[in-house]
Structures are given as structure tokens and as C-alpha cells.
Scaffold this active site. Structure first.
Site, short mmCIF file in Angstrom:
data_model
loop_
_atom_site.label_atom_id
_atom_site.label_comp_id
_atom_site.label_asym_id
_atom_site.label_seq_id
_atom_site.Cartn_x
_atom_site.Cartn_y
_atom_site.Cartn_z
N TYR A 290 0.85 -1.19 0.00
CA TYR A 290 0.00 0.00 0.00
C TYR A 290 0.88 1.24 0.00
CZ TYR A 290 -3.85 3.22 0.68
OH TYR A 290 -4.76 4.23 0.51
N TYR B 125 11.18 -10.97 -0.16
CA TYR B 125 10.24 -11.20 -1.25
C TYR B 125 9.99 -9.87 -1.94
CZ TYR B 125 5.86 -12.87 -3.48
OH TYR B 125 4.85 -13.20 -4.36
N LYS C 83 13.34 -13.76 -3.16
CA LYS C 83 12.49 -14.14 -4.29
C LYS C 83 12.23 -12.86 -5.07
CE LYS C 83 7.94 -15.80 -5.69
NZ LYS C 83 6.56 -16.22 -5.28
#
Length: 311
Positions: free
Chosen positions: A126, A152, A181
Site C-alpha cells: 500500500y 520477497y 524471491k
């Protein structure tokens, strides 16, 4: 706090160092009944299939696991279940992402107590954090647990990007941050992360978040993939990884061709999670294809398209 030694690996990356984690990690779907409750029996069967097919690890409550849609207490029970069920056969990671640092830390500590092998932490979303805020956030998570941490990066969903320089700084400052990742649809971004972070820690594991990037990730010195189609055809990914490791590159390329074909599944449904669940069901596991609201559920035409692609 429990002491965890950092993991070892038998796989070599392109620069000769052994990454902390490597191979094919499946971000598991969260298997529920039609009423939204966790279906532990069918989820256990799914986990067994992943293990038998040769994946190297499973991630609970990643994006495909709908981490954003389940209460913390439900996720904690599910992680305890998965650790017991997997029983050390492959690595188990917990996705502990949230916009609230306190909730991330609470889940991280519960996951550590449950016995997971590592944490996967997505950037707060957000209000995408600045690099300074991201350093504080990830540093706080790393300091709250002894577990290895995999960052991530998913800027399309979080609104912020973990730059190669930032990843290298985090790796240098926090020894338990041992991987990332990188879900960015360009291998050049991932390759720049590999080069930057390996100057700091040659064993840092850089995974691609896009299924079709396994081979180019490995050629670039990365550790493999953490990707959703592993739910659907874990055998294909297991074969590709073993073939690459053994030098059977023609076999690896054939598997990669199959993965490239299956990428069309992501475009079938309103939200790709539904298509992945639909494909798992079409493969024979009688799971519900429900995804958490607000969502558009699969239609009969979409189910038919999924079956056609799999055939």
C-alpha cells in the site's frame, strides 16, 4: 530464542559457492473447503504430491497461498500442521508478510516455534516503503528471529522495489538474511541482484518468482525458482532441476518448453490464484477452487480452458 544454524546445500551456483537454499520451491495453494475452512486432509495429499515429485521446499502463505486473506491464528495452525506433515522431507518456509510489523514479528516467532526452516518476508504494501524504511522493516524482522530470512520482492503488488544495492546492504548488515524471491518480469533485474549481493555474500540465494526463468536464473548464478505452476506440475519442475544439476541440458530444455506452455494458465482467470487451484483440481486432486473474497471465482468456461491447456 532457539538457535538455528544456517542451512547448507549440495547445489553449486554459477560462481562456485553453495547457496543456503536452492532448487524448486513451491508456494503452495492454501487448500480449503467450499466454506473457506482449511481442508487439512486434501492439503496433506497435495504436500505429499509435491514431495514425491521432487520439489526442494514448500512455502506456506505466499501470494498464491492468499496470505493476505487469512487471520493470523488460522495461519499459525496451518504452519504447525504442515511442519508436522512434511516431517523433514523437504524444507518448509512460512510467508509472514503483513503491513503491520508487529503482526509480522508475531507470526515469525510462531513459525520459528513450529519448526519451519525459514521465513519469507514481502515488502509492506500500500505505502511502499522508502529504502531507509525497508531497511528498518527487514532488519527488525531479521532481529526478531534466528531463522534464515528470504526477502520477497514483488513491486507490481507492493508498490516498491528492492534494488540490488538495497539487497546487498541488507545482506551485509544481517547475516540471517540469506535469500530473495525476485518477482520482477525481467531477468536483468534479477541478474543485477545476483551480481550485487554475491559480492557481499556468495552463498546468498537469489530465486526468480517467474516460472519460466528457472534456466536463465541458474545460468546467471541464481538459486532457482519459487513459482506457482509447481502446484500444477511439480514433476516437470523437479525433472528440470535434476536435469540441469546433472548436465542433461536437452532434458531440462524440454521441461522448460512445457513450463512455457503452461504459463498461459495465468491468463485464464480474473485472479491467477483461481486458475492455479483449478489446474490442481483438473489434475485429479478434488479440491475446492474457492479463492477468498473479494474475488471472481472460476467459471465453467474457464475450467474447460484449463483442462484444454493441461491436455
Amino acid at each position: 530464542m532457539t538457535n538455528h544454524s544456517l542451512p547448507t546445500s549440495t547445489d553449486d551456483s554459477a560462481n562456485g559457492a553453495e547457496p543456503y537454499f536452492s532448487g524448486v520451491i513451491c508456494p503452495s495453494i492454501t487448500v480449503t473447503a467450499d466454506d473457506g475452512s482449511i481442508d487439512y486432509e486434501l492439503w496433506g495429499r497435495h504436500l505429499d504430491h509435491l514431495i514425491e515429485a521432487g520439489v526442494n521446499g514448500v512455502l506456506l502463505f505466499g501470494s498464491i497461498g492468499e496470505f493476505y486473506a487469512f487471520p493470523l491464528e488460522v495461519k499459525e495452525r496451518a504452519v504447525e500442521f504442515a511442519v508436522r506433515h512434511v516431517a523433514g522431507r523437504i524444507k518448509v518456509f512460512a510467508g509472514v508478510g503483513d503491513t503491520d510489523l508487529g503482526k509480522v514479528v508475531d507470526f515469525a516467532r510462531c513459525a520459528e516455534a513450529a519448526g519451519v526452516d525459514g521465513l519469507v518476508v514481502v515488502s509492506p504494501y500500500y505505502f511502499g516503503p522508502s529504502e531507509q524504511a525497508a531497511k528498518r522493516f527487514f532488519g527488525a524482522v531479521a532481529s526478531a528471529s534466528d531463522l534464515p530470512v528470504i526477502l520477497y520482492n514483488f513491486p507490481a503488488r507492493t508498490g516498491s522495489d528492492l534494488s540490488p544495492e538495497l539487497v546487498a546492504e541488507l545482506a551485509a548488515e544481517h547475516p540471517t538474511i540469506v535469500g530473495i524471491k525476485d518477482t520482477v518480469d525481467t531477468i536483468s533485474h534479477t541478474r543485477r541482484i545476483i551480481r550485487a549481493v554475491h559480492r557481499v555474500n556468495p552463498r546468498f540465494a537469489v530465486f526468480s518468482g517467474f516460472d519460466e526463468y528457472y534456466l536463465v536464473n541458474r545460468v546467471s548464478g541464481g538459486a532457482g525458482v519459487i513459482c506457482g505452476l509447481t502446484n500444477v506440475e511439480p514433476e516437470t519442475f523437479g525433472l528440470m532441476h535434476r536435469a540441469y544439476e546433472s548436465g542433461a541440458y536437452a532434458v531440462a530444455i524440454e521441461a522448460a518448453r512445457r513450463v512455457s506452455h503452461l504459463m498461459a494458465l495465468y491468463d485464464v482467470s480474473d485472479l491467477f490464484i483461481a486458475a492455479i487451484k483449478g489446474a490442481v483440481a483438473a489434475k485429479g486432486l478434488p479440491i475446492s477452487t474457492l479463492i477468498r473474497e473479494p474475488a471472481v471465482q472460476l467459471t465453467e468456461d474457464q475450467h474447460a480452458r484449463i483442462r484444454e491447456l493441461l491436455a
